[in-house]
Motif scaffolding. Structure first.
Motif, short mmCIF file in Angstrom:
data_model
loop_
_atom_site.label_atom_id
_atom_site.label_comp_id
_atom_site.label_asym_id
_atom_site.label_seq_id
_atom_site.Cartn_x
_atom_site.Cartn_y
_atom_site.Cartn_z
N LEU A 52 0.89 -1.13 -0.05
CA LEU A 52 0.05 0.08 -0.14
C LEU A 52 0.92 1.08 -0.01
N ALA A 53 2.13 1.08 0.65
CA ALA A 53 3.00 2.30 0.70
C ALA A 53 3.22 2.75 -0.83
N MET A 54 3.88 1.58 -1.33
CA MET A 54 4.32 1.86 -2.57
C MET A 54 3.16 2.40 -3.69
N LEU A 55 1.92 1.83 -3.60
CA LEU A 55 0.89 2.34 -4.31
C LEU A 55 0.50 3.62 -4.07
N ALA A 56 0.75 4.19 -2.81
CA ALA A 56 0.36 5.64 -2.17
C ALA A 56 1.30 6.40 -2.85
N MET A 57 2.80 6.19 -3.03
CA MET A 57 3.74 6.58 -3.71
C MET A 57 3.35 7.00 -5.18
N ALA A 58 2.90 5.68 -5.68
CA ALA A 58 2.63 5.76 -6.97
C ALA A 58 1.44 6.79 -7.40
N GLN A 59 0.44 6.85 -6.54
CA GLN A 59 -0.55 7.82 -6.71
C GLN A 59 -0.18 9.37 -6.40
N THR A 60 0.76 9.46 -5.65
CA THR A 60 1.25 10.85 -5.29
C THR A 60 1.68 11.80 -6.59
N VAL A 61 2.36 11.15 -7.39
CA VAL A 61 2.90 11.66 -8.43
C VAL A 61 1.93 12.31 -9.46
N PRO A 62 0.93 11.81 -9.90
CA PRO A 62 -0.04 12.38 -10.58
C PRO A 62 -1.06 13.27 -10.01
N VAL A 63 -1.07 13.04 -8.75
CA VAL A 63 -2.07 13.89 -7.85
C VAL A 63 -1.42 15.27 -7.67
N LEU A 214 13.59 -1.64 2.37
CA LEU A 214 13.33 -1.33 1.07
C LEU A 214 12.53 -0.02 0.88
N LEU A 215 11.75 0.09 1.70
CA LEU A 215 10.79 1.47 1.68
C LEU A 215 11.39 2.81 1.71
N VAL A 216 12.42 2.53 2.76
CA VAL A 216 13.67 3.80 3.17
C VAL A 216 14.45 4.04 1.92
N LEU A 217 15.09 2.80 1.26
CA LEU A 217 15.76 2.91 0.27
C LEU A 217 15.39 3.41 -1.07
N ILE A 218 13.88 3.17 -1.31
CA ILE A 218 13.25 3.35 -2.50
C ILE A 218 12.87 4.96 -2.43
N ALA A 219 12.56 5.35 -1.32
CA ALA A 219 12.35 6.84 -0.83
C ALA A 219 13.35 7.76 -1.19
N LEU A 220 14.54 7.08 -0.58
CA LEU A 220 15.79 8.08 -0.53
C LEU A 220 16.56 8.04 -2.06
N LEU A 221 16.45 6.97 -2.46
CA LEU A 221 17.31 6.52 -3.77
C LEU A 221 16.40 6.98 -5.19
N VAL A 222 15.07 6.95 -5.02
CA VAL A 222 14.19 7.46 -6.16
C VAL A 222 13.30 8.38 -6.04
N TRP A 223 12.71 8.57 -5.11
CA TRP A 223 11.84 9.76 -4.66
C TRP A 223 12.51 10.94 -4.54
N VAL A 224 13.59 11.21 -3.65
CA VAL A 224 14.15 12.47 -3.23
C VAL A 224 15.05 12.53 -4.49
N PRO A 225 15.56 12.09 -5.14
CA PRO A 225 16.32 12.41 -6.44
C PRO A 225 15.63 13.19 -7.49
N PHE A 226 14.23 12.28 -7.63
CA PHE A 226 13.28 12.80 -8.54
C PHE A 226 12.79 14.01 -8.18
N ARG A 227 12.28 14.25 -6.86
CA ARG A 227 11.75 15.62 -6.63
C ARG A 227 12.57 16.71 -6.91
N ARG A 228 14.09 16.33 -6.58
CA ARG A 228 14.99 17.63 -6.57
C ARG A 228 15.43 17.85 -8.20
#
Length: 370
Positions: A52-63, A214-228
């Motif tokens: 569910l956390a992964m799908l929440a992240m998936a939904q966040t980007v288009p929102v 895994l959740l922490v790694l994906i957030a740090l290595l994928v989401w944070v660089p993308f946001r910046r």
């Protein structure tokens, strides 16, 4: 400095509310649980939260772009069905057959062993990313509203899942299932690293659940660089004011496609883990719909505005954890199933209302962007 801190708090009141609410609910849960604050409970909770956390992240980007992706649950389900074929870990490989319109086609043998498992995981995540990429292309080049486009593509992805798995089945490698759904210590002993998990320096980390890591790694290595990145900032700009973003010369079309592709990546990760957790594939349509709706709720609880332009995937992770902890509390306190939607709805309404208080107090809308 205090003024800057106050501004930051106001801008992230939704995230702060989600963090506080999660901490409070999870504390109550552990105090009420007979084995609260134990590694076993934390591992079990992490297993249930991750997808569910992964799908929440998936939904966040288009929102963030003022859109909704109604296909995230379908992508998760489809990827899970693919995983049930590709992650068997059979030493001799897995024969791939395709039967369509009465024709039986032999497509070869998918590699087995460790190499086959790693390749299969990469293929599954790539399939999710490709599905998101297709969503983005349809939205951008077809000029269709995201909610309509993803409603249609979601039906297609569910159809593919049903084609792959008309009935639940398949088999995930047992060692993979054990390694990915337990603690880091169990993971290390299964894959034989860090002296089978007995290394002295590794001991303080051995209790951490693999899904949480895994959740922490994906957030740090994928989401944070993308946001910046430029594309990440463009996503926020499109959600705030697409016209102004266009006039500023930002790559709007690329940002939209990248946003949906990233959402597909996150949904693919969720589907891959769910297949590993259940050790099978299942084209469960009600489950896909429930995960999609819960992903939207997680986004809102996490402080991301459905109007776009503000929020974070980190907040959505906490929103997903809140939803799951609420279900944990239902089990602990043995609340009747008929009453569960009532309590869940009241808690969600309270969380969303607190996050909206700042908007209700605004007299000048320019203050929202300070």
């Amino acid at each position: 400095m205090l003024d800057d801190l106050a501004i930051r708090v106001r801008q992230n009141i939704g995230l702060a509310t989600a963090v506080v609410l999660f901490c409070a609910l999870y504390l109550v849960y552990n105090l009420a649980h007979p084995r609260g604050f134990s590694s076993a409970v934390l591992v079990q909770n992490s297993d249930e939260i991750f997808a569910l956390a992964m799908l929440a992240m998936a939904q966040t980007v288009p929102v963030l772009m003022s859109g909704l992706d109604l296909s995230v649950g379908a992508v998760m389900t489809m990827v899970g069905c693919f995983a049930s074929y590709l992650l068997t870990g059979t030493a001799g490989g897995t024969p791939i057959h395709l039967e369509i319109f009465g024709l039986h086609l032999n497509l070869g043998t998918f590699p087995g062993g460790i190499e086959g498992i790693l390749l299969g995981m990469a293929v599954c995540v790539a399939i999710g990313t490709l599905a998101g990429f297709i969503n983005g292309c349809i939205v951008v080049y077809g000029r269709i509203q995201p909610i309509i486009a993803t409603l249609a593509t979601g039906a297609v992805y569910v159809g593919i899942a049903l084609f792959l798995r008309p009935t639940p089945g398949g088999k995930i490698d047992d060692d993979l299932n054990w390694a990915m759904t337990n603690s880091l210590g169990d993971f290390a002993s299964t894959v034989h690293i860090f002296n089978d998990g007995a290394a002295p320096w590794f001991a303080p980390l051995a209790w951490i659940p693999v899904p949480f890591a895994l959740l922490v790694l994906i957030a740090l290595l994928v989401w944070v660089p993308f946001r910046r990145s430029v594309l990440g900032r463009s996503v926020y700009a499109v959600g705030s004011a697409e016209g102004a973003a266009y006039m500023s010369g930002l790559p709007i079309e690329r940002a939209k496609i990248a946003a949906f592709a990233l959402g597909g990546f996150f949904a693919g990760c969720g589907g891959l883990f769910l297949a590993i957790q259940t050790s099978s594939g299942n084209a469960d349509i009600p489950q896909a719909g429930a995960y999609t709706l819960n992903s939207i709720a997680s986004v809102v609880i996490g402080g991301t505005s459905l109007l776009g332009g503000s929020g974070s995937a980190i907040g959505s992770i906490f929103g997903a954890m809140i939803l799951r902890v609420i279900s944990f509390l239902f089990r602990i306190f043995d609340i009747a199933p008929l009453l569960q939607p009532l309590f869940e709805g009241l808690i969600l309404l309270a969380a969303v209302s607190i996050g909206a208080l700042g908007v209700l107090r605004v007299k000048n809308t320019l203050e929202l962007f300070r």
